[in-house]
Write an enzyme that holds these catalytic residues in place. Structure first.
Site, PDB file in Angstrom:
ATOM      1  N   HIS A 177       0.822  -1.221   0.000  1.00  0.00           N
ATOM      2  CA  HIS A 177       0.000   0.000   0.000  1.00  0.00           C
ATOM      3  C   HIS A 177       0.854   1.269   0.000  1.00  0.00           C
ATOM      4  O   HIS A 177       0.445   2.285  -0.575  1.00  0.00           O
ATOM      5  CB  HIS A 177      -0.962  -0.020   1.198  1.00  0.00           C
ATOM      6  CG  HIS A 177      -1.986  -1.119   1.110  1.00  0.00           C
ATOM      7  ND1 HIS A 177      -2.618  -1.661   2.190  1.00  0.00           N
ATOM      8  CD2 HIS A 177      -2.484  -1.784   0.014  1.00  0.00           C
ATOM      9  CE1 HIS A 177      -3.457  -2.619   1.793  1.00  0.00           C
ATOM     10  NE2 HIS A 177      -3.387  -2.704   0.482  1.00  0.00           N
TER      11      HIS A 177
ATOM     12  N   HIS B 267      -8.314  -7.938  -7.566  1.00  0.00           N
ATOM     13  CA  HIS B 267      -8.599  -8.779  -6.386  1.00  0.00           C
ATOM     14  C   HIS B 267      -8.674  -7.822  -5.196  1.00  0.00           C
ATOM     15  O   HIS B 267      -7.699  -7.627  -4.470  1.00  0.00           O
ATOM     16  CB  HIS B 267      -7.494  -9.808  -6.173  1.00  0.00           C
ATOM     17  CG  HIS B 267      -7.349 -10.803  -7.285  1.00  0.00           C
ATOM     18  ND1 HIS B 267      -6.837 -10.459  -8.510  1.00  0.00           N
ATOM     19  CD2 HIS B 267      -7.653 -12.123  -7.345  1.00  0.00           C
ATOM     20  CE1 HIS B 267      -6.830 -11.541  -9.284  1.00  0.00           C
ATOM     21  NE2 HIS B 267      -7.309 -12.567  -8.593  1.00  0.00           N
TER      22      HIS B 267
ATOM     23  N   SER C 105      -6.748  -1.888  -0.326  1.00  0.00           N
ATOM     24  CA  SER C 105      -6.329  -1.155  -1.523  1.00  0.00           C
ATOM     25  C   SER C 105      -7.459  -0.317  -2.154  1.00  0.00           C
ATOM     26  O   SER C 105      -7.187   0.806  -2.614  1.00  0.00           O
ATOM     27  CB  SER C 105      -5.730  -2.118  -2.553  1.00  0.00           C
ATOM     28  OG  SER C 105      -6.581  -3.221  -2.784  1.00  0.00           O
TER      29      SER C 105
ATOM     30  N   GLU D 281     -14.115  -8.306  -6.974  1.00  0.00           N
ATOM     31  CA  GLU D 281     -13.962  -9.186  -5.808  1.00  0.00           C
ATOM     32  C   GLU D 281     -14.914 -10.358  -6.006  1.00  0.00           C
ATOM     33  O   GLU D 281     -16.115 -10.166  -6.158  1.00  0.00           O
ATOM     34  CB  GLU D 281     -14.266  -8.408  -4.516  1.00  0.00           C
ATOM     35  CG  GLU D 281     -14.382  -9.253  -3.272  1.00  0.00           C
ATOM     36  CD  GLU D 281     -13.192 -10.169  -2.987  1.00  0.00           C
ATOM     37  OE1 GLU D 281     -12.042  -9.693  -2.958  1.00  0.00           O
ATOM     38  OE2 GLU D 281     -13.423 -11.388  -2.804  1.00  0.00           O
TER      39      GLU D 281
ATOM     40  N   GLY E 231     -11.470 -11.333 -11.285  1.00  0.00           N
ATOM     41  CA  GLY E 231     -10.707 -10.155 -11.687  1.00  0.00           C
ATOM     42  C   GLY E 231      -9.924 -10.356 -12.981  1.00  0.00           C
ATOM     43  O   GLY E 231      -9.674  -9.402 -13.719  1.00  0.00           O
TER      44      GLY E 231
ATOM     45  N   ASP F 185      -3.553  -8.623  -7.149  1.00  0.00           N
ATOM     46  CA  ASP F 185      -3.170  -9.003  -5.784  1.00  0.00           C
ATOM     47  C   ASP F 185      -3.967 -10.238  -5.343  1.00  0.00           C
ATOM     48  O   ASP F 185      -4.783 -10.173  -4.426  1.00  0.00           O
ATOM     49  CB  ASP F 185      -3.465  -7.790  -4.867  1.00  0.00           C
ATOM     50  CG  ASP F 185      -3.081  -8.036  -3.428  1.00  0.00           C
ATOM     51  OD1 ASP F 185      -2.243  -8.921  -3.163  1.00  0.00           O
ATOM     52  OD2 ASP F 185      -3.618  -7.330  -2.555  1.00  0.00           O
TER      53      ASP F 185
END
Ligand code: SAM
Length: 279
Positions: free
Chosen positions: A18, A41, A100, A118, A144, A164
């Site tokens: 991050h 993700h 995120s 998601e 995703g 991710d």
């Protein structure tokens, strides 16, 4: 899909990911032109650190809590820490940690556009709830990776893709390599940031080696280890692949990860490595 990010929110991996995300988005903001962010993700957007999952592992205590306890955090953490504070995550005892999507949306401007994917139905619902009043944001309960096909290239022609995944499957690295090729065909100038865990260094090493041979130009690798890599069942570190990084990012991450490795260390095996794998 067994992975639940709430067990890991705010850990050392979230901190390095991050903090880097904030630096990349700040760079995109140097131009007035709108940009697009795709988080493939995305997770739920926020974790209650007093909740059962976060308390069970306590991982945030060796991650964000260590950073927030620092009297003089590294200056390159400023955009990250200011964003966290704006989202209610501040020291010395943070009660929640943003993911995120919240961090990216807080940093983005009114003219920017953000899409979050998601796949877990409950997490997607929670995520949607965090953004129902934000017109810049779209949340999709989809795989995703399919978004990489349907949503690229973006009309803005500039932006960031964050990949991710949970790495529950051994084939995740292979999947990412395939997707990188596709992204390059559709959106060659976009910045792509991929997070990966390092347990067995030979597995992540093979991924990086593959990129060295077949990956696109301008690819940076930044890794942070918090302990010696002597137990392949345990995460000793994690890495980021950044394709088309801001030209300032290599020096910034060299500086920042050099500092983070000391603050987040568990043993003397803590180390950092930032280098071009293709220039
Ligand atoms: N990016 C988030 C952050 O930095 O705060 C953390 C994401 S977490 C590592 C991975 C997430 O991906 C989980 O919430 C999981 O439910 C979700 N997921 C798993 N497979 C997926 C897929 N194929 N497409 C979209 N989401 C997926």
């Amino acid at each position: 899909m067994n992975y639940r990010h709430a067990y890991h929110a705010g850990n050392f991996a979230d901190v390095m990911k991050h903090a880097s995300l904030a630096l990349i988005i700040n760079y995109l903001k140097l131009k007035e032109k709108p940009f697009f962010i795709l988080d493939t993700h995305a997770g739920t957007g926020r974790t209650d650190l007093a909740g059962t999952e976060a308390q069970k592992t306590g991982e945030y205590r060796d991650g964000i809590a260590r950073i927030l306890a620092e009297e003089k955090p590294h200056e390159l953490l400023k955009p990250y820490l200011e964003t966290l504070a704006g989202l209610g995550c501040a020291g010395p005892e943070p009660t929640s940690y943003p993911g995120s999507p919240l961090i990216a949306s807080k940093l983005a401007r009114p003219q920017d556009r953000l899409t979050f994917c998601e796949l877990h139905p409950e997490d997607a619902e929670t995520l949607r709830g965090n953004f129902h009043r934000d017109k810049r944001v779209k949340v999709f309960e989809i795989d995703g990776y399919t978004a990489l096909k349907s949503m690229l290239p973006p009309k803005e022609r500039r932006g960031l893709i964050l990949i991710d995944p949970p790495f529950e499957s051994r084939s995740e690295f292979e999947r990412i390599l395939q997707e990188i090729e596709q992204i390059h065909v559709r959106f060659a100038t976009g910045t792509v940031m991929i997070w990966y865990p390092i347990k067995d260094p030979s597995l992540s090493g093979a991924f990086v080696e593959h990129l060295e041979h077949t990956g696109p130009e301008k690819t940076l690798r930044a890794e942070l280890f918090i302990r010696a890599s002597d137990d392949p069942t345990r995460m000793s570190g994690c890495g980021l692949i950044v394709i088309n990084p801001p030209f300032t990012l290599k020096d910034q991450l060299t500086d920042l990860f050099g500092w983070l490795k000391d603050i987040l260390a568990h043993d003397t095996g803590a180390r950092a490595r930032v280098e071009w794998i293709k220039k």
